[in-house]
Design a protein around this motif. Structure first.
Motif, mmCIF file in Angstrom:
data_model
loop_
_atom_site.group_PDB
_atom_site.id
_atom_site.type_symbol
_atom_site.label_atom_id
_atom_site.label_comp_id
_atom_site.label_asym_id
_atom_site.label_seq_id
_atom_site.Cartn_x
_atom_site.Cartn_y
_atom_site.Cartn_z
ATOM 1 N N LEU A 1 0.835 -1.198 0.000
ATOM 2 C CA LEU A 1 0.000 0.000 0.000
ATOM 3 C C LEU A 1 0.866 1.242 0.000
ATOM 4 C CD1 LEU A 1 -2.941 1.116 0.326
ATOM 5 C CD2 LEU A 1 -2.505 1.093 2.794
ATOM 6 N N SER A 2 0.559 2.156 -0.909
ATOM 7 C CA SER A 2 1.218 3.452 -0.959
ATOM 8 C C SER A 2 0.146 4.526 -0.991
ATOM 9 C CB SER A 2 2.097 3.553 -2.207
ATOM 10 O OG SER A 2 2.657 4.844 -2.310
ATOM 11 N N VAL A 3 0.085 5.363 0.049
ATOM 12 C CA VAL A 3 -0.876 6.461 0.089
ATOM 13 C C VAL A 3 -0.315 7.592 -0.768
ATOM 14 C CG1 VAL A 3 -2.093 8.098 1.554
ATOM 15 C CG2 VAL A 3 -1.662 5.775 2.386
ATOM 16 N N LEU A 4 -1.025 7.939 -1.826
ATOM 17 C CA LEU A 4 -0.560 8.953 -2.767
ATOM 18 C C LEU A 4 -1.137 10.328 -2.487
ATOM 19 C CD1 LEU A 4 -0.960 6.837 -6.037
ATOM 20 C CD2 LEU A 4 1.095 7.110 -4.633
ATOM 21 N N ASN A 5 -2.345 10.390 -1.918
ATOM 22 C CA ASN A 5 -3.002 11.669 -1.676
ATOM 23 C C ASN A 5 -4.039 11.507 -0.568
ATOM 24 O OD1 ASN A 5 -3.594 14.518 -2.760
ATOM 25 N ND2 ASN A 5 -5.620 13.604 -2.652
ATOM 26 N N THR A 6 -4.164 12.540 0.290
ATOM 27 C CA THR A 6 -5.207 12.554 1.314
ATOM 28 C C THR A 6 -6.003 13.856 1.306
ATOM 29 O OG1 THR A 6 -3.647 13.392 2.969
ATOM 30 C CG2 THR A 6 -3.958 10.985 2.849
ATOM 31 N N LYS A 7 -5.734 14.747 0.352
ATOM 32 C CA LYS A 7 -6.436 16.028 0.276
ATOM 33 C C LYS A 7 -7.682 15.890 -0.598
ATOM 34 C CE LYS A 7 -2.165 18.645 0.814
ATOM 35 N NZ LYS A 7 -1.306 17.516 1.077
ATOM 36 N N GLU A 8 -8.854 16.076 -0.025
ATOM 37 C CA GLU A 8 -10.173 15.985 -0.664
ATOM 38 C C GLU A 8 -10.552 14.577 -1.088
ATOM 39 O OE1 GLU A 8 -11.459 19.060 -3.356
ATOM 40 O OE2 GLU A 8 -9.860 20.371 -2.622
ATOM 41 N N ALA A 9 -9.655 13.848 -1.725
ATOM 42 C CA ALA A 9 -9.903 12.448 -2.092
ATOM 43 C C ALA A 9 -8.696 11.635 -1.633
ATOM 44 C CB ALA A 9 -10.083 12.299 -3.598
ATOM 45 N N VAL A 10 -8.961 10.478 -1.065
ATOM 46 C CA VAL A 10 -7.886 9.573 -0.678
ATOM 47 C C VAL A 10 -7.570 8.711 -1.896
ATOM 48 C CG1 VAL A 10 -7.188 7.708 0.859
ATOM 49 C CG2 VAL A 10 -8.630 9.573 1.725
ATOM 50 N N ILE A 11 -6.294 8.700 -2.286
ATOM 51 C CA ILE A 11 -5.850 7.894 -3.423
ATOM 52 C C ILE A 11 -4.693 7.031 -2.951
ATOM 53 C CG2 ILE A 11 -4.989 7.879 -5.788
ATOM 54 C CD1 ILE A 11 -6.060 10.779 -6.034
ATOM 55 N N CYS A 12 -4.850 5.730 -3.103
ATOM 56 C CA CYS A 12 -3.808 4.783 -2.703
ATOM 57 C C CYS A 12 -3.483 3.861 -3.866
ATOM 58 C CB CYS A 12 -4.271 3.921 -1.528
ATOM 59 S SG CYS A 12 -4.628 4.857 -0.033
ATOM 60 N N ASN A 13 -2.210 3.545 -4.013
ATOM 61 C CA ASN A 13 -1.817 2.489 -4.937
ATOM 62 C C ASN A 13 -1.782 1.200 -4.125
ATOM 63 O OD1 ASN A 13 -0.809 1.251 -7.341
ATOM 64 N ND2 ASN A 13 1.210 1.240 -6.400
ATOM 65 N N VAL A 14 -2.516 0.204 -4.596
ATOM 66 C CA VAL A 14 -2.531 -1.110 -3.954
ATOM 67 C C VAL A 14 -1.961 -2.109 -4.963
ATOM 68 C CG1 VAL A 14 -3.912 -2.862 -2.789
ATOM 69 C CG2 VAL A 14 -4.623 -0.460 -2.690
ATOM 70 N N THR A 15 -0.929 -2.821 -4.555
ATOM 71 C CA THR A 15 -0.299 -3.820 -5.412
ATOM 72 C C THR A 15 -0.475 -5.183 -4.759
ATOM 73 O OG1 THR A 15 1.321 -2.187 -6.167
ATOM 74 C CG2 THR A 15 1.845 -4.514 -6.559
ATOM 75 N N PHE A 16 -0.964 -6.137 -5.539
ATOM 76 C CA PHE A 16 -1.247 -7.488 -5.073
ATOM 77 C C PHE A 16 -0.225 -8.444 -5.680
ATOM 78 C CE2 PHE A 16 -5.181 -5.145 -5.392
ATOM 79 C CZ PHE A 16 -5.992 -5.560 -4.351
ATOM 80 N N GLU A 17 0.388 -9.291 -4.865
ATOM 81 C CA GLU A 17 1.210 -10.357 -5.412
ATOM 82 C C GLU A 17 0.302 -11.325 -6.176
ATOM 83 O OE1 GLU A 17 3.533 -12.259 -2.344
ATOM 84 O OE2 GLU A 17 5.081 -10.718 -2.513
ATOM 85 N N PRO A 18 0.857 -12.153 -7.083
ATOM 86 C CA PRO A 18 0.021 -13.117 -7.788
ATOM 87 C C PRO A 18 -0.814 -13.951 -6.802
ATOM 88 C CG PRO A 18 2.216 -13.114 -8.737
ATOM 89 C CD PRO A 18 2.270 -12.243 -7.499
ATOM 90 N N GLY A 19 -2.100 -14.097 -7.108
ATOM 91 C CA GLY A 19 -2.994 -14.881 -6.263
ATOM 92 C C GLY A 19 -3.549 -14.150 -5.050
ATOM 93 N N CYS A 20 -3.045 -12.964 -4.757
ATOM 94 C CA CYS A 20 -3.523 -12.206 -3.595
ATOM 95 C C CYS A 20 -4.878 -11.574 -3.919
ATOM 96 C CB CYS A 20 -2.509 -11.126 -3.235
ATOM 97 S SG CYS A 20 -3.036 -10.073 -1.866
ATOM 98 N N ARG A 21 -5.771 -11.623 -2.945
ATOM 99 C CA ARG A 21 -7.061 -10.962 -3.079
ATOM 100 C C ARG A 21 -7.552 -10.548 -1.703
ATOM 101 N NH1 ARG A 21 -6.452 -16.661 -3.230
ATOM 102 N NH2 ARG A 21 -8.184 -17.705 -2.215
ATOM 103 N N ASN A 22 -8.431 -9.528 -1.703
ATOM 104 C CA ASN A 22 -9.005 -9.130 -0.423
ATOM 105 C C ASN A 22 -10.298 -9.895 -0.179
ATOM 106 O OD1 ASN A 22 -10.827 -7.600 -2.060
ATOM 107 N ND2 ASN A 22 -9.599 -5.767 -1.788
ATOM 108 N N ASN A 23 -10.745 -9.856 1.052
ATOM 109 C CA ASN A 23 -12.009 -10.491 1.433
ATOM 110 C C ASN A 23 -13.172 -9.755 0.778
ATOM 111 O OD1 ASN A 23 -10.399 -11.977 3.165
ATOM 112 N ND2 ASN A 23 -11.489 -11.378 5.020
ATOM 113 N N TRP A 24 -14.306 -10.408 0.734
ATOM 114 C CA TRP A 24 -15.540 -9.713 0.399
ATOM 115 C C TRP A 24 -15.665 -8.548 1.373
ATOM 116 C CZ3 TRP A 24 -18.531 -10.795 -3.747
ATOM 117 C CH2 TRP A 24 -18.380 -12.037 -4.351
ATOM 118 N N HIS A 25 -16.134 -7.421 0.887
ATOM 119 C CA HIS A 25 -16.303 -6.267 1.766
ATOM 120 C C HIS A 25 -17.331 -5.296 1.194
ATOM 121 C CE1 HIS A 25 -12.995 -5.155 -0.978
ATOM 122 N NE2 HIS A 25 -13.301 -3.887 -0.763
#
Length: 136
Positions: free
Chosen positions: A31-55
Motif C-alpha cells: 500500500l502506498s498512500v498517494l493523496n489525502t487532500k479531498e480524495a484519498v488515493i492509494c496504490n494497492v499492489t497485489f502479489e500473484p494470487g492475492c485478493r481481499n475479502n468480500w467487503h
C-alpha cells in the motif's frame, strides 16, 4: 514474489507491505498512500494470487483505476470481471465485492475514495481457494 519485480508492475510507488489490513487479504499486498487532500488515493499492489475479502463500503463508494498487471473484480451475485491496465471500476456504496490479482501475475490499482462523515468499511468472509480457482 521479489519486491524489485513488484515495483515494476506500475509506475506508482509500491509502498510498504500492507500489514494493517493483512487480516482481510489472502496473500501479500502493498500500500502506498498517494493523496489525502479531498480524495484519498492509494496504490494497492497485489502479489500473484492475492485478493481481499468480500467487503462493503458503507456510506461512500470507491473507484478503482487499474495501473498494471491483471486482476479480478466481482460484485456479489455477478460474474467476475477480468481487469487490465486502463480499466476503471466504480463501486457504489453498499455493494458487497472483492478484488485482487490473477493467480499467476501481480496486479496494481489506484483506489480512490472521497471521505464522507460516518462512512465505513465492513470486512466480510474471505474468497475461498475453491471460489478463486474457478476463475478463468
Amino acid at each position: 514474489m521479489d519486491v524489485k519485480e513488484l515495483e515494476k508492475v506500475s509506475d506508482f510507488l509500491l509502498g510498504e507491505e500492507n500489514t494493517d489490513y493483512a487480516d482481510y487479504f489472502i496473500g501479500k499486498s502493498y500500500l502506498s498512500v498517494l493523496n489525502t487532500k479531498e480524495a484519498v488515493i492509494c496504490n494497492v499492489t497485489f502479489e500473484p494470487g492475492c485478493r481481499n475479502n468480500w467487503h462493503i463500503h458503507h456510506g461512500a463508494g470507491q473507484m478503482l483505476i487499474c495501473v498494471g498487471g491483471h486482476g479480478w473484480y466481482q460484485e456479489i451475485g455477478k460474474e467476475p470481471q477480468l481487469l487490465k491496465s486502463g480499466d476503471v471500476v466504480y463501486i457504489a456504496p453498499e455493494i458487497k465485492h472483492w478484488h485482487g490479482a490473477v493467480a499467476d501475475e501481480a496486479f496494481a490499482h489506484l483506489a480512490l475514495a472521497v471521505p464522507v462523515d460516518g462512512a465505513s468499511n465492513e470486512w466480510c468472509e474471505p474468497v475461498t481457494d475453491e471460489e478463486y480457482k474457478k476463475l478463468r
